[in-house]
Design an enzyme around this catalytic site. Structure first.
Site, PDB file in Angstrom:
ATOM      1  N   ASP A 210      -9.750  67.901  -4.508  1.00  0.00           N
ATOM      2  CA  ASP A 210      -9.419  68.691  -3.323  1.00  0.00           C
ATOM      3  C   ASP A 210      -9.088  67.714  -2.196  1.00  0.00           C
ATOM      4  O   ASP A 210      -8.667  66.590  -2.461  1.00  0.00           O
ATOM      5  CB  ASP A 210     -10.573  69.634  -2.966  1.00  0.00           C
ATOM      6  CG  ASP A 210     -10.106  70.918  -2.300  1.00  0.00           C
ATOM      7  OD1 ASP A 210      -9.478  70.823  -1.233  1.00  0.00           O
ATOM      8  OD2 ASP A 210     -10.348  72.015  -2.839  1.00  0.00           O
ATOM      9  N   HIS A 233      -5.863  66.328  -2.441  1.00  0.00           N
ATOM     10  CA  HIS A 233      -4.998  67.187  -1.633  1.00  0.00           C
ATOM     11  C   HIS A 233      -4.668  66.563  -0.277  1.00  0.00           C
ATOM     12  O   HIS A 233      -4.289  67.269   0.645  1.00  0.00           O
ATOM     13  CB  HIS A 233      -5.658  68.557  -1.439  1.00  0.00           C
ATOM     14  CG  HIS A 233      -5.791  69.345  -2.702  1.00  0.00           C
ATOM     15  ND1 HIS A 233      -6.340  70.604  -2.731  1.00  0.00           N
ATOM     16  CD2 HIS A 233      -5.445  69.059  -3.978  1.00  0.00           C
ATOM     17  CE1 HIS A 233      -6.327  71.052  -3.982  1.00  0.00           C
ATOM     18  NE2 HIS A 233      -5.799  70.124  -4.753  1.00  0.00           N
TER      19      HIS A 233
END
Length: 397
Positions: A210, A233
């Site tokens: 993430d 991310h």
């Protein structure tokens, strides 16, 4: 550092170099044993010591259950993790914490050891990347209300949820941290921060599933420098505006970082139909290297995962004084720059300075998109920028 640094804080910072003379409390055991009771006992004794003290977790592999280490302590305290501590390898759904440090002023965590969250089974049970109605999973290491702290030379491996969660701290430095989890591990933010002031994240390598670093509401005076991110991310400010109790974000600097193969790059994200009206101001990204990064530069004020909001109602989060300077490298898609600002509160004073983002895909050259913003352009831009006033960089004719 901020105006809150007074005489007592300076004294605490001086004391943080104390380990050579500190009383040492050891929390160990036979290889593979559960050291939870021993660690809690050692921490409690060290916390009550009248002089600076150290808790030592020696080299070796140990089991560690849920543990909360709570101050205030009578003197600064140092946790030296030389070994590897491992969480329960089950999914442990319904719990939101594993290791917690809270309400401590004058704190060090170091030693070169590893927090191993044993997340593989939990990831299979985690659907938080698909729905809000997801099962809670433990954050590996939480720092709640920890002030005047240095976390250095520590590894977080395979967290079930966030690796590090930092809330309501002041004057904290994270240095030479390693964060490791597979790209497909859901909701495993590397370092999430909120409502802190005077935090530095330095010389750190994050590879996770993430956001490498996610910046929540109420953050003030954050420096992120020389961080390598990927997979993951990217580095994100937000999401902001989901809750009605959120606070302003100010003075965020991301400099001299490298992004490698991330799903997003440098991102600011706010919710439409936001539950609050706040401001995010003074957010600066500078000297960033990109290597095959999707969406390298992104302001997204229509952030709405799982369609849990009303996109027809514009975001009420005001973005002011934002800059992207000297951003260079390669994009994994053609959307090199997207500045998607709120039609209710258009972005103000956004500067794009000297960017060079290349894309070699078959679907065309890289693009630069602007909505509800007229950026100030400094120096050169590749791809060609959307319409805005152009200002020559210093030294250019």
């Amino acid at each position: 550092m901020g105006s809150y640094l007074g005489i007592y804080t300076v004294l605490v910072l001086c004391l943080l170099g104390y380990s050579g003379n500190a009383e040492v409390f050891t929390a160990g055991g036979p290889p593979g044993s559960d050291i939870t009771p021993a660690l809690l006992k050692a921490f409690t004794s060290a916390c009550q010591a009248p002089a600076p003290s150290q808790v030592l977790i020696p080299k070796g592999d140990f089991k560690l259950g849920e543990i909360v280490m709570t101050g205030p302590c009578k003197s600064p305290i140092e946790i030296t993790l030389q070994g590897n501590v491992k969480a329960d390898g089950g999914s442990t759904t319904g719990k939101d914490r594993w290791v917690v440090f809270e309400k401590i002023n004058g704190f060090k965590l170091n030693g070169g050891g590893t927090f191993d969250g044993e997340g593989n089974a939990a990831w299979k049970a985690n659907n938080c990347h698909k729905t809000f109605e997801c099962k809670k999973l433990p954050i590996s290491v939480r720092f709640d209300f920890v002030d005047n702290a240095e976390i250095k030379d520590i590894t977080s491996l395979d967290a079930k949820n966030f690796h590090f969660n930092v809330i309501s701290g002041k004057n904290m430095t994270f240095d030479n941290i390693k964060i490791i989890a597979p790209a497909e591990s859901p909701n495993t933010d590397g370092i999430h921060l909120g409502r802190c002031e005077g935090v530095k994240i330095l010389n750190t390598k994050i590879a996770t599933g993430d956001d490498c670093i996610s910046v929540g509401d109420g953050m003030k005076n954050l420096l992120i420098e020389k961080v390598v991110c990927g997979p993951g991310h990217g580095i994100s400010v937000g999401s902001l505006g989901r809750y009605d109790w959120e606070q302003d974000v100010t003075d965020i600097r991301v400099i001299k970082c490298t992004l490698e193969g991330t799903d997003n790059g440098l991102r600011i994200k706010t919710w439409p139909s936001a539950a609050c009206t706040t401001t995010a101001a003074g957010i600066h990204f500078e000297d960033i290297t990109l290597n095959n990064v999707s969406n390298p530069i992104l302001i997204d004020q229509e952030y709405c995962p799982w369609n849990q909001c009303n996109k027809n109602k514009p975001s009420t989060i005001k973005l002011v004084d934002i800059s992207f300077r000297n951003i260079r490298g390669t994009s994994a898609n053609k959307d090199a720059v997207k500045l998607l600002c709120s039609k209710g509160l258009p972005c103000e004073n956004v500067e794009i300075g000297d960017i060079n983002i290349e894309y070699k895909g078959a679907d065309g050259p890289p693009t630069f998109e602007c909505t509800n913003v007229t950026p100030k352009l400094v120096g050169t831009q590749n791809p060609k920028a959307c319409v805005g006033p152009v200002v020559k960089a210093p030294g250019q004719e």
